[in-house]
Design a protein around this motif. Sequence first.
Motif, PDB file in Angstrom:
ATOM      1  N   ASP A  69      -1.358   3.906   3.999  1.00  0.00           N
ATOM      2  CA  ASP A  69      -2.655   4.180   3.367  1.00  0.00           C
ATOM      3  C   ASP A  69      -2.508   5.211   2.252  1.00  0.00           C
ATOM      4  OD1 ASP A  69      -3.867   2.392   5.093  1.00  0.00           O
ATOM      5  OD2 ASP A  69      -4.660   3.946   6.427  1.00  0.00           O
ATOM      6  N   ILE A  70      -1.682   6.216   2.480  1.00  0.00           N
ATOM      7  CA  ILE A  70      -1.446   7.231   1.456  1.00  0.00           C
ATOM      8  C   ILE A  70      -0.767   6.589   0.251  1.00  0.00           C
ATOM      9  CG2 ILE A  70      -0.156   9.334   0.893  1.00  0.00           C
ATOM     10  CD1 ILE A  70      -0.593  10.202   3.836  1.00  0.00           C
ATOM     11  N   PHE A  71       0.197   5.703   0.503  1.00  0.00           N
ATOM     12  CA  PHE A  71       0.891   5.007  -0.578  1.00  0.00           C
ATOM     13  C   PHE A  71      -0.105   4.208  -1.416  1.00  0.00           C
ATOM     14  CE2 PHE A  71       3.641   1.680  -2.375  1.00  0.00           C
ATOM     15  CZ  PHE A  71       4.688   2.448  -2.871  1.00  0.00           C
ATOM     16  N   ARG A  72      -1.013   3.495  -0.734  1.00  0.00           N
ATOM     17  CA  ARG A  72      -2.035   2.721  -1.452  1.00  0.00           C
ATOM     18  C   ARG A  72      -2.945   3.643  -2.264  1.00  0.00           C
ATOM     19  NH1 ARG A  72      -0.917  -0.477   2.807  1.00  0.00           N
ATOM     20  NH2 ARG A  72      -2.203   0.556   4.377  1.00  0.00           N
ATOM     21  N   SER A  73      -3.271   4.788  -1.699  1.00  0.00           N
ATOM     22  CA  SER A  73      -4.114   5.761  -2.398  1.00  0.00           C
ATOM     23  C   SER A  73      -3.425   6.284  -3.658  1.00  0.00           C
ATOM     24  CB  SER A  73      -4.441   6.912  -1.448  1.00  0.00           C
ATOM     25  OG  SER A  73      -5.013   7.981  -2.111  1.00  0.00           O
ATOM     26  N   LEU A  74      -2.135   6.549  -3.557  1.00  0.00           N
ATOM     27  CA  LEU A  74      -1.375   7.010  -4.725  1.00  0.00           C
ATOM     28  C   LEU A  74      -1.342   5.938  -5.813  1.00  0.00           C
ATOM     29  CD1 LEU A  74       1.597   8.800  -2.925  1.00  0.00           C
ATOM     30  CD2 LEU A  74      -0.154   9.910  -4.320  1.00  0.00           C
ATOM     31  N   ALA A  75      -1.189   4.684  -5.420  1.00  0.00           N
ATOM     32  CA  ALA A  75      -1.196   3.580  -6.386  1.00  0.00           C
ATOM     33  C   ALA A  75      -2.544   3.511  -7.092  1.00  0.00           C
ATOM     34  CB  ALA A  75      -0.885   2.255  -5.694  1.00  0.00           C
ATOM     35  N   GLU A  76      -3.609   3.649  -6.295  1.00  0.00           N
ATOM     36  CA  GLU A  76      -4.963   3.608  -6.841  1.00  0.00           C
ATOM     37  C   GLU A  76      -5.182   4.748  -7.843  1.00  0.00           C
ATOM     38  OE1 GLU A  76      -8.935   3.967  -4.489  1.00  0.00           O
ATOM     39  OE2 GLU A  76      -7.851   2.184  -3.766  1.00  0.00           O
ATOM     40  N   GLU A  77      -4.695   5.941  -7.485  1.00  0.00           N
ATOM     41  CA  GLU A  77      -4.837   7.097  -8.375  1.00  0.00           C
ATOM     42  C   GLU A  77      -4.150   6.859  -9.717  1.00  0.00           C
ATOM     43  OE1 GLU A  77      -3.426  10.584  -6.320  1.00  0.00           O
ATOM     44  OE2 GLU A  77      -4.855  10.257  -4.677  1.00  0.00           O
ATOM     45  N   ARG A  78      -3.050   6.117  -9.693  1.00  0.00           N
ATOM     46  CA  ARG A  78      -2.320   5.821 -10.930  1.00  0.00           C
ATOM     47  C   ARG A  78      -2.837   4.567 -11.626  1.00  0.00           C
ATOM     48  NH1 ARG A  78       3.960   7.555 -10.520  1.00  0.00           N
ATOM     49  NH2 ARG A  78       3.650   9.513  -9.433  1.00  0.00           N
TER      50      ARG A  78
END
Length: 192
Positions: free
Chosen positions: A33-42
Amino acid sequence: MLITVSGPAGSGKSTLAAGLSDALGYEHVSGGDIFRSLAEERGVSLVEFNELAEEDDQIDRDLDQRLRTTAREGDDIVLESRLAGWMAGDYADLRLWLDAPLDARAARIADREEKPVAQVREETRTRTESEAQRYEEYYGIDIDDRSIYDLTLNTARWSADACLSLVLDAADAYDPESDEGAYAVEGVRYEF
């Protein structure tokens, strides 16, 4: 209480972590979930972000920093990722390592991703070797070192419900006041 759930791909981390968080009423924080959040932020897709991560070690480091921050600042959390036990360091109350033979893990992943088992077995083996090399290179972590874990389960031996029951029993028996059998693990807390 902070419980970490770690293990290789296909070991049952997500299933167990979700079951634990439901049973205990804890928040479930997933490295995925954190990985997906980081992708979304970028502002990039997961596929694009995965490709970026292969070239940019800062992505792994950002994910791991979020895991450490969650461990340091959270309470009543089930923290799940391959390195959760290592990243949580001394903040973890109960560290779990899940594993299963490669064939069992590959079969689970193949079923989930609707791919041929032989293909998944090779992809999983390659991924595991790559990750182990990165963990050693980035942090000096030997992912095969199980000495930091309080409980290690071969999830091929029990059903998901039975694994959950075993871990709930361990969590219930956990006594933070007990010094019996306690010892310090050198090098568990990392500063990055």
